[in-house]
Design an enzyme around this catalytic site. Structure first.
Site, mmCIF file in Angstrom:
data_model
loop_
_atom_site.group_PDB
_atom_site.id
_atom_site.type_symbol
_atom_site.label_atom_id
_atom_site.label_comp_id
_atom_site.label_asym_id
_atom_site.label_seq_id
_atom_site.Cartn_x
_atom_site.Cartn_y
_atom_site.Cartn_z
ATOM 1 N N GLU A 162 1.042 -1.368 -0.565
ATOM 2 C CA GLU A 162 0.211 0.284 0.076
ATOM 3 C C GLU A 162 0.920 1.298 -0.434
ATOM 4 O O GLU A 162 0.843 2.135 1.217
ATOM 5 C CB GLU A 162 -0.995 -0.529 0.857
ATOM 6 C CG GLU A 162 -1.968 -0.981 1.056
ATOM 7 C CD GLU A 162 -2.946 -1.110 2.726
ATOM 8 O OE1 GLU A 162 -3.105 -0.245 2.882
ATOM 9 O OE2 GLU A 162 -3.584 -2.523 2.441
ATOM 10 N N GLU A 267 -6.486 -10.504 -1.410
ATOM 11 C CA GLU A 267 -7.359 -10.374 -0.281
ATOM 12 C C GLU A 267 -8.780 -10.445 -0.862
ATOM 13 O O GLU A 267 -9.525 -9.303 -0.321
ATOM 14 C CB GLU A 267 -7.099 -9.400 0.594
ATOM 15 C CG GLU A 267 -5.348 -9.024 0.945
ATOM 16 C CD GLU A 267 -4.986 -7.963 1.937
ATOM 17 O OE1 GLU A 267 -5.544 -6.742 2.077
ATOM 18 O OE2 GLU A 267 -3.850 -7.609 1.687
HETATM 19 O O1 G3I Z 1 -5.003 -9.205 18.770
HETATM 20 C C1 G3I Z 1 -5.287 -8.098 19.762
HETATM 21 C C2 G3I Z 1 -6.070 -8.421 20.584
HETATM 22 O O2 G3I Z 1 -5.117 -9.031 21.695
HETATM 23 C C3 G3I Z 1 -7.531 -6.804 21.854
HETATM 24 O O3 G3I Z 1 -8.529 -8.163 22.191
HETATM 25 C C4 G3I Z 1 -8.556 -6.845 19.771
HETATM 26 C C5 G3I Z 1 -8.736 -5.078 20.363
HETATM 27 O O4 G3I Z 1 -8.948 -4.212 19.355
HETATM 28 O O5 G3I Z 1 -7.664 -6.309 18.842
HETATM 29 C C6 G3I Z 1 -6.568 -7.420 18.275
HETATM 30 O O6 G3I Z 1 -6.087 -6.989 17.113
HETATM 31 C C7 G3I Z 1 -6.951 -6.833 15.830
HETATM 32 C C8 G3I Z 1 -6.034 -7.824 14.573
HETATM 33 O O7 G3I Z 1 -6.779 -7.366 13.479
HETATM 34 C C9 G3I Z 1 -6.188 -8.977 15.096
HETATM 35 O O8 G3I Z 1 -7.834 -9.209 15.088
HETATM 36 C C10 G3I Z 1 -6.671 -5.291 15.553
HETATM 37 O O9 G3I Z 1 -6.785 -4.858 16.395
HETATM 38 C C11 G3I Z 1 -6.880 -5.192 14.418
HETATM 39 O O10 G3I Z 1 -6.210 -3.321 14.393
HETATM 40 C C12 G3I Z 1 -5.835 -5.588 13.423
HETATM 41 O O11 G3I Z 1 -7.019 -5.866 11.939
HETATM 42 C C13 G3I Z 1 -6.406 -6.053 10.843
HETATM 43 C C14 G3I Z 1 -5.660 -5.336 10.314
HETATM 44 O O12 G3I Z 1 -5.544 -5.316 8.748
HETATM 45 C C15 G3I Z 1 -4.555 -4.493 10.683
HETATM 46 O O13 G3I Z 1 -3.260 -5.094 10.771
HETATM 47 C C16 G3I Z 1 -7.126 -7.059 10.294
HETATM 48 O O14 G3I Z 1 -7.429 -8.164 11.335
HETATM 49 C C17 G3I Z 1 -6.610 -7.761 9.573
HETATM 50 O O15 G3I Z 1 -7.559 -8.536 8.414
HETATM 51 C C18 G3I Z 1 -6.384 -6.444 8.217
HETATM 52 O O16 G3I Z 1 -5.744 -6.378 7.169
HETATM 53 C C19 G3I Z 1 -5.553 -5.586 5.702
HETATM 54 C C20 G3I Z 1 -4.145 -5.950 5.462
HETATM 55 O O17 G3I Z 1 -2.826 -6.515 6.303
HETATM 56 C C21 G3I Z 1 -3.875 -5.420 4.579
HETATM 57 N N1 G3I Z 1 -4.862 -4.782 3.539
HETATM 58 C C22 G3I Z 1 -5.804 -4.866 3.671
HETATM 59 C C23 G3I Z 1 -6.103 -5.121 5.238
HETATM 60 C C24 G3I Z 1 -7.514 -5.058 5.467
HETATM 61 O O18 G3I Z 1 -7.761 -3.663 6.020
#
Ligand code: G3I
Length: 376
Positions: A162, A267
């Site tokens: 990105e 994705e």
């Molecule tokens: O693991 C913690 C957990 O311990 C905590 O209780 C909880 C509370 O918010 O958060 C958890 O972490 C979250 C994680 O996902 C696992 O579920 C993060 O807050 C959350 O920000 C994270 O979101 C991910 C996001 O990327 C940011 O990294 C999404 O799962 C994931 O699907 C998303 O994937 C991205 C790709 O990497 C890049 N392209 C876009 C795509 C969608 O945003």
């Protein structure tokens, strides 16, 4: 005579039922990866609890349907390298081991991103911004350590994620600000240094749309002219029922393939919920406010929308199959609807239905349609 007619029609009914059962069995018995084995890899994003058996149905399900995996979060900088002197490989290791045990093509996601990267990465020990040289050194150390750790195991890396804005210019990230435009080239060079045999990709969302696509095409050409190894372009595929236009997708795959790039949908999902126009992408820093009207299918997906979803998947896969020579992999972003990030983005706490399997691991009509498409 009447008795014979009744017996005959019973036989016909039983025969029809048998044929229908056989057809249904054939479709649901065919796994996704087997159906598409002559065309491209079929992948999914997975997480630690799935691999560790916290959800006991997850492992056998992933093994059955997918021949490629991507760690949804475990290899992002904040997870795998949370502090300057600490790498946390355990979670990602278990995902990679699972992939190796099951002969899967393992994708590393991602080495460099503006998001999910801790602030300390860009600062010295006093909290001052790093110099270009110091940040390049830190980037090299991260890439060599992470890609080096998985050398020979991870077969393809999303090296840079990105980095291009909607208008085709480079995103105004800390990487760009401190290092300058060549940070992308450096990231690819370091990844090559870490594992010369791994495939190296540039990955983005909305990069099928003309302006952003032009920016990514320019980026790839620039790297190629400089002799930097880049093997493919990932189109993330965070798509909707009504966008992108199929022609736009078709043309973007052709444009990347014309540069000799492997093309991957990295994705994929299809959002079925109303979406505010300003968040048609995947920029996770954007959030919209929850309104009941924006969460209309809490009790289940109406048949009419299920049909639209099925048609949309068939249409999108029609384009991907047309380009099967260039498209090497289609990865879904989650194993079933319950795991999709689209339940919480851009609005937290909605009930979305963007994948091929429902919350009970049951294949949806779109799944059967794709199995049919694959066999055409
Ligand atoms: O693991 C913690 C957990 O311990 C905590 O209780 C909880 C509370 O918010 O958060 C958890 O972490 C979250 C994680 O996902 C696992 O579920 C993060 O807050 C959350 O920000 C994270 O979101 C991910 C996001 O990327 C940011 O990294 C999404 O799962 C994931 O699907 C998303 O994937 C991205 C790709 O990497 C890049 N392209 C876009 C795509 C969608 O945003």
């Amino acid at each position: 005579m009447k008795k014979i007619t009744i017996l005959f029609s019973l036989k016909i009914t039983a025969l029809t039922a048998l044929i229908m059962m056989a057809v249904a069995c054939t479709s649901s018995d065919t796994s996704l990866k087997d159906a598409f084995s002559d065309h491209f890899l079929i992948g999914t994003a997975i997480n630690g609890p799935q691999v560790h058996g916290v959800d006991p149905e997850a492992r056998p399900f992933i093994i059955r349907h997918f021949n490629s995996i991507t760690a949804e979060n475990a290899m992002k900088w904040e997870k795998i390298h949370p502090d300057p002197d600490r790498f946390h490989f355990a979670l990602a290791d278990s995902i990679v081991d699972f992939g190796l045990q099951n002969d899967m093509f393992i994708v590393g996601h991602c080495l460099l991103w503006h998001s999910q990267t801790p602030d300390w990465v860009f600062q010295d020990s006093l909290g001052n911004p790093l110099t270009r040289d110091a940040l390049l050194e830190r980037m090299r150390d991260h890439i060599l350590t992470v890609a080096g750790h998985y050398k020979g195991k991870v077969k393809g890396w999303d090296v840079v994620n990105e980095a291009v804005d909607e208008d085709g210019s480079l995103r105004k990230s800390k990487w760009l600000e401190i290092i300058g435009e060549d940070y992308i080239q450096k990231a690819f060079e370091f990844a090559y240094e870490a594992d010369p045999d791994a495939e190296l990709y540039y990955n983005d969302y909305n990069n099928e749309l003309p302006q952003k696509q032009a920016g990514v095409v320019a980026l790839v050409k620039d790297l190629q002219q400089k002799g930097v190894k880049i093997d493919g372009v990932g189109i993330q595929g965070h798509w909707h029922l009504d966008s992108p236009d199929l022609k736009v997708l078709d043309e973007s795959i052709s444009a990347y393939a014309a540069l000799g790039m492997k093309v991957m949908i990295t994705e994929m999902e299809v959002n079925v919920l109303p979406t505010p126009p300003e968040v048609y992408g995947a920029d996770i820093s954007q959030q919209a406010q929850y309104l009941e009207t924006l969460n209309p299918y809490k009790g289940g997906l109406p048949d009419s929308v299920q049909k639209q979803l099925t048609r949309r998947y068939a249409d999108l896969f029609g384009v991907l199959l047309k380009h099967r020579d260039a498209v090497t992999r289609v990865t879904f972003w989650g194993i079933h609807d319950g795991y999709s990030w689209k339940n919480n983005w851009p609005i937290y706490g909605r009930t979305n239905y963007p994948l091929l399997f429902d919350r009970g691991y049951q294949p949806k009509p779109a799944y059967f349609e794709l199995i049919r498409e694959a066999k055409k």
